[in-house]
Every structure is written in C-alpha cells, then in structure tokens.
Design a protein around this motif. Sequence first.
Motif, short mmCIF file in Angstrom:
data_model
loop_
_atom_site.label_atom_id
_atom_site.label_comp_id
_atom_site.label_asym_id
_atom_site.label_seq_id
_atom_site.Cartn_x
_atom_site.Cartn_y
_atom_site.Cartn_z
N LEU A 13 0.83 -1.21 0.00
CA LEU A 13 0.00 0.00 0.00
C LEU A 13 0.86 1.26 0.00
CD1 LEU A 13 -2.85 -0.99 2.51
CD2 LEU A 13 -2.84 -1.20 0.02
N ASN A 14 1.92 1.27 0.81
CA ASN A 14 2.81 2.43 0.85
C ASN A 14 3.50 2.63 -0.50
OD1 ASN A 14 2.17 2.90 3.54
ND2 ASN A 14 3.92 1.77 4.32
N GLY A 15 3.94 1.52 -1.10
CA GLY A 15 4.60 1.60 -2.40
C GLY A 15 3.69 2.12 -3.50
N ILE A 18 -1.08 4.56 -1.63
CA ILE A 18 -2.48 4.51 -1.19
C ILE A 18 -2.54 5.06 0.23
CG2 ILE A 18 -4.37 2.94 -0.56
CD1 ILE A 18 -3.37 1.13 -2.89
N GLU A 19 -3.47 5.98 0.47
CA GLU A 19 -3.62 6.55 1.80
C GLU A 19 -4.49 5.62 2.63
OE1 GLU A 19 -4.26 10.90 3.86
OE2 GLU A 19 -4.70 10.66 1.74
N TRP A 20 -3.94 5.10 3.73
CA TRP A 20 -4.62 4.07 4.51
C TRP A 20 -4.35 4.25 6.00
CZ3 TRP A 20 -1.93 -0.07 7.09
CH2 TRP A 20 -0.54 -0.03 6.93
N ILE A 42 -8.42 -2.36 7.67
CA ILE A 42 -7.78 -1.15 7.15
C ILE A 42 -8.83 -0.23 6.55
CG2 ILE A 42 -6.25 -0.32 5.30
CD1 ILE A 42 -4.56 -2.86 5.79
N ALA A 43 -8.74 1.06 6.90
CA ALA A 43 -9.55 2.08 6.23
C ALA A 43 -8.71 2.70 5.13
CB ALA A 43 -9.98 3.16 7.21
N VAL A 44 -9.34 3.01 4.01
CA VAL A 44 -8.67 3.74 2.93
C VAL A 44 -9.41 5.04 2.70
CG1 VAL A 44 -7.63 1.72 1.82
CG2 VAL A 44 -9.92 2.43 1.15
N GLN A 133 8.27 -1.38 8.46
CA GLN A 133 7.32 -0.67 7.60
C GLN A 133 6.53 0.36 8.42
OE1 GLN A 133 6.77 -0.78 4.26
NE2 GLN A 133 8.55 -2.14 4.15
N PRO A 134 6.37 1.59 7.90
CA PRO A 134 5.51 2.55 8.59
C PRO A 134 4.04 2.13 8.48
CG PRO A 134 6.40 3.50 6.56
CD PRO A 134 7.01 2.14 6.70
N ILE A 135 3.34 2.20 9.62
CA ILE A 135 1.94 1.78 9.69
C ILE A 135 1.10 2.94 10.21
CG2 ILE A 135 0.32 0.08 10.61
CD1 ILE A 135 2.58 -1.26 9.04
N PRO A 136 0.38 3.67 9.33
CA PRO A 136 -0.54 4.70 9.83
C PRO A 136 -1.66 4.03 10.61
CG PRO A 136 -0.53 4.60 7.41
CD PRO A 136 0.36 3.53 7.90
N THR A 137 -1.89 4.50 11.84
CA THR A 137 -2.75 3.77 12.77
C THR A 137 -3.75 4.70 13.45
OG1 THR A 137 -0.86 2.30 13.18
CG2 THR A 137 -2.67 2.19 14.75
#
Length: 195
Positions: A13-15, A18-20, A42-44, A133-137
């Motif tokens: 997703l990061n690659g 995609i904003e998630w 996961i929310a997008v 990996q960065p994980i937006p949470t």
Amino acid sequence: MWTTTLATVAEALNGARIEWMLLGSAATALRGVAIVPGDIDIAVRTPDDITHAATVLPTPPEPPDPSLWFSTLAQPTLEWGDAGERWYFGRWMINQVKVELAHIDAPATAELLVETRSPLVWRERQTLTCHGQPIPTVPIEVQLATMIARHQAARIDATLAHAPLDLQLLRRAITDKQSEIPDLTVPDQLQQLLT
C-alpha cells in the motif's frame, strides 16, 4: 504470524501511495496490548483506493474460502448502503490472514472523531512500525470509544494496562461516540481517568 502479513500489506500500500490507516484489533495489538487479532482491518481514504489495492495485493487464482467473497482484479470492491452510509469493501487472504479494506461514506459523522467513518480521525492518526514498515494507525483513544460501544471490557482493561493515553483526545472520542450512541455507558476506570 499476522505482523508479517501486516508488513507485506503495508509495503504494497505504501509503495502504491495509497492513503490508509490500520484499525481494529490489529491496531490495538500493534501497540503491544495483549490481544491476538482475528484479522487485519484497514480504512482507505477513497473508494478508488480499494480498486488500486487490488492491483498490488496478491490475489489467489482460487478463492481461499468458497463461503466468503474475496477481491479480484475483475471485482475488487463490494458496495452497499445508502446516502446515509455507503460502504466500499475489499477482502484478501494473505499468508493465511484475512485482510479487509473499507471506505465508508457517512455524512452524519463528518464532524465526529469516530473510528472508521470519520474524516476527522485521519488528522489524528499516528504512525507506528511493523517489521520496518511505517503503519498509519487509528489513535488508541478513538479505539477505546469503539470498545466502550461494543462492551469489550477485557480489551478495555488490556488497553488501559498497557497504552499511554492522551486524555483530551479520549474525552473528545468518547463525547463524539456518545453523540451517536446517547446511552453509551463509560466504564468506571475510564471515568476515573477522565475526572
């Protein structure tokens, strides 16, 4: 293990830019709270992000569980709902872990700080890491409001025992959840924290 799958999904997703944002039990467990997630939620940011995700997440040639619908390149998204709340949903099975992506349009929650359906929660997300990996949470405070609404006492206790809290954010999340669920009862240990 679910963390390996989460790192694989995050890399894809990061690659793909995609904003998630990670939600649910996996977001709680990633903070070190003693729970085992049953899946990865996961929310997008947009419905098109699910279609885009289908081009970068692995899709097996055969559905891994014939009783469940899974995303494919031909049909990456299921949609349901109405003008009050419209869901866009995708599901994958990656390394034996179910991964679900959703975007929910819910105009009534636009000004509320609630998990999953609110644009406001995107401004408060926090970045954790998993296998580099960065994980937006989603913020744990917003999750606690969801746990209260779902009467998840054991999960609330485990979260309070481990995670430091932003009490101002927690107050806002609970107040906004109460505007959706007026009879929401805040457990005693949280009321004591907030007084």
